[in-house]
Write a protein that holds these residues in place. Structure first.
Motif, PDB file in Angstrom:
ATOM      1  N   PRO A 186       0.780  -1.236   0.000  1.00  0.00           N
ATOM      2  CA  PRO A 186       0.000   0.000   0.000  1.00  0.00           C
ATOM      3  C   PRO A 186       0.820   1.300   0.000  1.00  0.00           C
ATOM      4  O   PRO A 186       0.250   2.359  -0.221  1.00  0.00           O
ATOM      5  CB  PRO A 186      -0.815  -0.115   1.299  1.00  0.00           C
ATOM      6  N   THR A 266       3.185  -6.503  -1.597  1.00  0.00           N
ATOM      7  CA  THR A 266       2.811  -7.695  -0.829  1.00  0.00           C
ATOM      8  C   THR A 266       2.969  -8.905  -1.738  1.00  0.00           C
ATOM      9  O   THR A 266       2.492  -8.888  -2.880  1.00  0.00           O
ATOM     10  CB  THR A 266       1.337  -7.605  -0.381  1.00  0.00           C
TER      11      THR A 266
ATOM     12  N   LEU B   7      -6.553   1.313  -0.259  1.00  0.00           N
ATOM     13  CA  LEU B   7      -5.270   0.825  -0.765  1.00  0.00           C
ATOM     14  C   LEU B   7      -5.280  -0.696  -0.762  1.00  0.00           C
ATOM     15  O   LEU B   7      -6.125  -1.330  -0.136  1.00  0.00           O
ATOM     16  CB  LEU B   7      -4.125   1.342   0.104  1.00  0.00           C
ATOM     17  N   ARG B   8      -4.268  -1.271  -1.422  1.00  0.00           N
ATOM     18  CA  ARG B   8      -4.206  -2.712  -1.576  1.00  0.00           C
ATOM     19  C   ARG B   8      -3.067  -3.273  -0.729  1.00  0.00           C
ATOM     20  O   ARG B   8      -1.967  -2.723  -0.744  1.00  0.00           O
ATOM     21  CB  ARG B   8      -3.895  -2.937  -3.055  1.00  0.00           C
ATOM     22  N   SER B   9      -3.328  -4.333  -0.001  1.00  0.00           N
ATOM     23  CA  SER B   9      -2.263  -5.007   0.736  1.00  0.00           C
ATOM     24  C   SER B   9      -2.283  -6.481   0.309  1.00  0.00           C
ATOM     25  O   SER B   9      -2.647  -7.361   1.077  1.00  0.00           O
ATOM     26  CB  SER B   9      -2.502  -4.841   2.239  1.00  0.00           C
ATOM     27  N   VAL B  15      -6.857  -1.747   2.534  1.00  0.00           N
ATOM     28  CA  VAL B  15      -6.578  -0.809   3.627  1.00  0.00           C
ATOM     29  C   VAL B  15      -7.398   0.446   3.383  1.00  0.00           C
ATOM     30  O   VAL B  15      -7.256   1.090   2.346  1.00  0.00           O
ATOM     31  CB  VAL B  15      -5.075  -0.440   3.666  1.00  0.00           C
ATOM     32  N   GLU B  17      -7.699   3.983   4.312  1.00  0.00           N
ATOM     33  CA  GLU B  17      -6.846   4.984   4.969  1.00  0.00           C
ATOM     34  C   GLU B  17      -7.581   6.327   5.029  1.00  0.00           C
ATOM     35  O   GLU B  17      -7.935   6.895   4.018  1.00  0.00           O
ATOM     36  CB  GLU B  17      -5.535   5.115   4.189  1.00  0.00           C
ATOM     37  N   VAL B  49      -8.211  -5.011  11.283  1.00  0.00           N
ATOM     38  CA  VAL B  49      -7.209  -4.530  12.237  1.00  0.00           C
ATOM     39  C   VAL B  49      -7.174  -2.994  12.183  1.00  0.00           C
ATOM     40  O   VAL B  49      -6.657  -2.415  11.224  1.00  0.00           O
ATOM     41  CB  VAL B  49      -5.807  -5.110  11.928  1.00  0.00           C
ATOM     42  N   SER B  54      -5.799   4.014   9.778  1.00  0.00           N
ATOM     43  CA  SER B  54      -6.355   3.170   8.719  1.00  0.00           C
ATOM     44  C   SER B  54      -6.893   1.864   9.278  1.00  0.00           C
ATOM     45  O   SER B  54      -6.532   1.449  10.377  1.00  0.00           O
ATOM     46  CB  SER B  54      -5.286   2.880   7.663  1.00  0.00           C
ATOM     47  N   THR B  56      -7.172  -2.111   8.270  1.00  0.00           N
ATOM     48  CA  THR B  56      -6.807  -3.195   7.358  1.00  0.00           C
ATOM     49  C   THR B  56      -7.942  -4.210   7.393  1.00  0.00           C
ATOM     50  O   THR B  56      -8.329  -4.678   8.463  1.00  0.00           O
ATOM     51  CB  THR B  56      -5.480  -3.845   7.787  1.00  0.00           C
TER      52      THR B  56
END
Lengths: 318, 238
Positions: A186, A266, B7-9, B15, B17, B49, B54, B56
């Protein structure tokens, strides 16, 4: 039903899919490093649910069965033998009372899994049987196994002798170089264009400073804009943090829940097994894929694992 | 309502944010979305989380696509209710201020140890998030007069219950752990106890107030904690 630890190996712990759902309280998830080898091992002994297995790192142990048992070995090849006879990995194996299961050092890969029909019988803590070594909870008394430990197995749903024998091709961890697919972000915007190019083209070497918590890599420094310190936020299995030194670190099973370094990318879930099975000195490369592609890869793997369970189920009712 | 950036995790996490600063409003939005997802229950979501700024959101891509989940999260964000000013839960944490670094902190701040204690215990700290260790709270709002740099060489083992100051932060060590914070006291309570339900005493969004106690009160509370009879005082303010 139980087995006794005659020799524990280097780092042998009871693990399952992880203590998920408690990240908001600060619990690190723990759980197996190689989720694919773990799920296949369970499928090969007819465990249709998330059952606890043994995870051995680098150097395996020696175990004696005190009753007949059905088990399967997956992951790194540690030269498994049952009472002196070499046994095949990635297949269902039957042991008799008194049989001794031995492992040596891993020939290829790093982590080996042993699943037992029924699963290892330890008390779940917060919904998981995984060992959390940092907190000393879960698994077998919250610690790695020691000589003399006696572990119980849960009863199987069908009589053990009716469990079919299934064999599938073993996953290979040979070669000392692997390309891992990643989804950027991210915090990929913390890095310069040149930095991102470095990350996606340079070879990175797995250092000896790698453990269940994270894989520290060494190689070309990744250029960032002004800083890589961020306000601490969530970390997942496979998050690639870049500390100020500029070399990446991939967060693994024992990762903490949150971290304060920018995460450039990731690793996609299905490529994590090939990363955790690497040894110090091996080389990894990173290749970007879109989030959509990564999700597709994930779904494909789930279907393959489901098919394996279905195949087992068919053999079982036949 | 402010919309977060999504956003990308990786393939299994998004995510949300809400900002790039540590402030109560941003944090309240994160916690409101966390609550909304938990209450609403989005099919395919495994875990949330919440952190300073932010949320997750871990999900199973076989059950929901990231694209669809993003839409659902943004829709939820439109109707968030932030409970920041309405009411505030304050948990009182007794502390025996006998830490081995209390005098150093006082010397650094050019204050007496008593003044450090008065400033440290004199306000309510928001729990922005939990992380690092089970039950480890990230608190905000310490008086800047008692900011104090971390030890240059961290201690290899800090006892559970130690209360410390690290830079602009203060907190409690829930487990024996290495650490570089300056230790100013010890609480007899256990922020984390795996055998207790719930295992962690604090939740993000609540407030902590440190209450100075003397040595005899410390032993008394410690006995009650061991017997499982001690309950921290919780008040609702506002």
């Amino acid at each position: 039903m139980e087995f006794q630890v005659l020799s524990p190996g280097a780092l042998t712990t009871v693990q399952d899919g992880g203590r998920n759902g408690y990240g908001y309280l600060g619990f690190n998830a723990s759980g197996v490093m190689d989720a694919r080898a773990y799920r296949i091992a369970n499928a090969l002994v007819g465990n249709f649910t998330d059952e606890a297995v043994l995870e051995m790192a680098m150097l395996g142990g020696k175990f004696q069965f005190t009753a007949p048992c059905v088990f399967a070995v997956t992951g790194a090849d540690m030269g498994a033998a049952l009472s002196g006879e070499k046994i095949q990995m990635y297949r269902t194996i039957r042991a008799e009372k008194g049989d001794i299961l031995t492992f040596s050092a891993a020939k290829t890969g790093f982590y080996t899994y042993v699943a037992f029909a029924g699963g290892i019988d330890v008390e779940p803590v917060l919904g998981s049987r995984s060992t959390n070594l940092k907190c000393g909870i879960g698994g077998f008394h919250g610690r790695k196994l020691q000589k003399g430990d006696i572990l119980s197995l849960r009863p199987t749903a069908v009589p053990m002798e009716k469990l079919p024998c299934v064999r599938i091709p073993a996953e290979s961890y040979t070669g000392n170089s692997v390309t891992l697919r990643v989804v950027l972000g991210p915090q990929d915007d913390y890095f310069t264009k040149a930095g991102l190019e470095t990350f996606l083209s340079a070879p990175y070497r797995v250092t000896a400073d790698t453990d269940r918590m994270g894989c520290k890599l060494d190689g070309a420094k990744i250029e960032y804009k002004d800083k890589v310190d961020i306000i601490s936020d969530g970390i997942v299995f496979g998050s690639i943090q870049v500390p100020p030194a500029g070399t990446p670190m991939v967060m693994l099973a024992d990762r903490q829940t949150t971290g304060g370094y920018a995460k450039i990318a990731t690793v996609v879930s299905i490529d994590l097994p090939q990363l955790v099975q690497r040894r110090p000195g091996d080389t990894v490369y990173f290749q970007a894929v879109s989030a959509r592609q990564a999700e597709k890869l994930y779904r494909k793997e789930q279907r393959a694992l489901d098919r394996l369970l279905i195949r087992y189920g068919r053999d079982l009712v036949r | 309502m402010e919309q977060p950036v999504i956003l990308r995790s990786g393939d299994c996490a998004l995510v949300a944010e809400f900002g790039k600063e540590i402030d109560e409003h941003t944090n309240a939005l994160v916690q409101a979305l966390d609550r909304a997802v938990r209450e609403k229950g989005i099919f395919g979501v495994r875990e949330c989380v919440p952190t300073f700024r932010s949320l997750t959101v871990l999900f199973d891509p076989s059950l929901i696509s990231g694209k669809r989940l993003k839409k659902k999260l943004l829709r939820l964000c439109r109707t968030l209710s932030v409970q920041e000013q309405s009411k505030k839960v304050v948990i009182e944490v007794p502390v025996f201020y006998n830490g081995e670094d209390l005098n150093d902190v006082a010397a650094y701040a050019k204050l007496t140890p008593e003044e450090v204690v008065r400033l440290h215990a004199g306000r309510d700290y928001r729990i922005y998030m939990l992380g690092f260790l089970p039950g480890f709270v990230y608190l905000g709002g310490m008086d800047e007069r008692i900011f104090c740099p971390r030890l240059s060489t961290p201690r290899t083992k800090i006892h559970a219950g130690a209360v410390g100051i690290g830079g602009e932060q203060t907190g409690i060590y829930p487990l024996p752990s290495p650490g570089g914070w300056r230790l100013i006291g010890t609480t007899p309570i256990r922020p984390y106890d795996a055998s207790r339900t719930p295992p962690v005493l604090f939740s993000a969004g609540e407030y902590i107030r440190f209450v100075p106690i003397d040595e005899s009160t410390f032993s008394e509370i410690q006995k009650q904690v061991e017997a499982g009879t001690y309950v921290c005082r919780r008040t609702e303010v506002g």
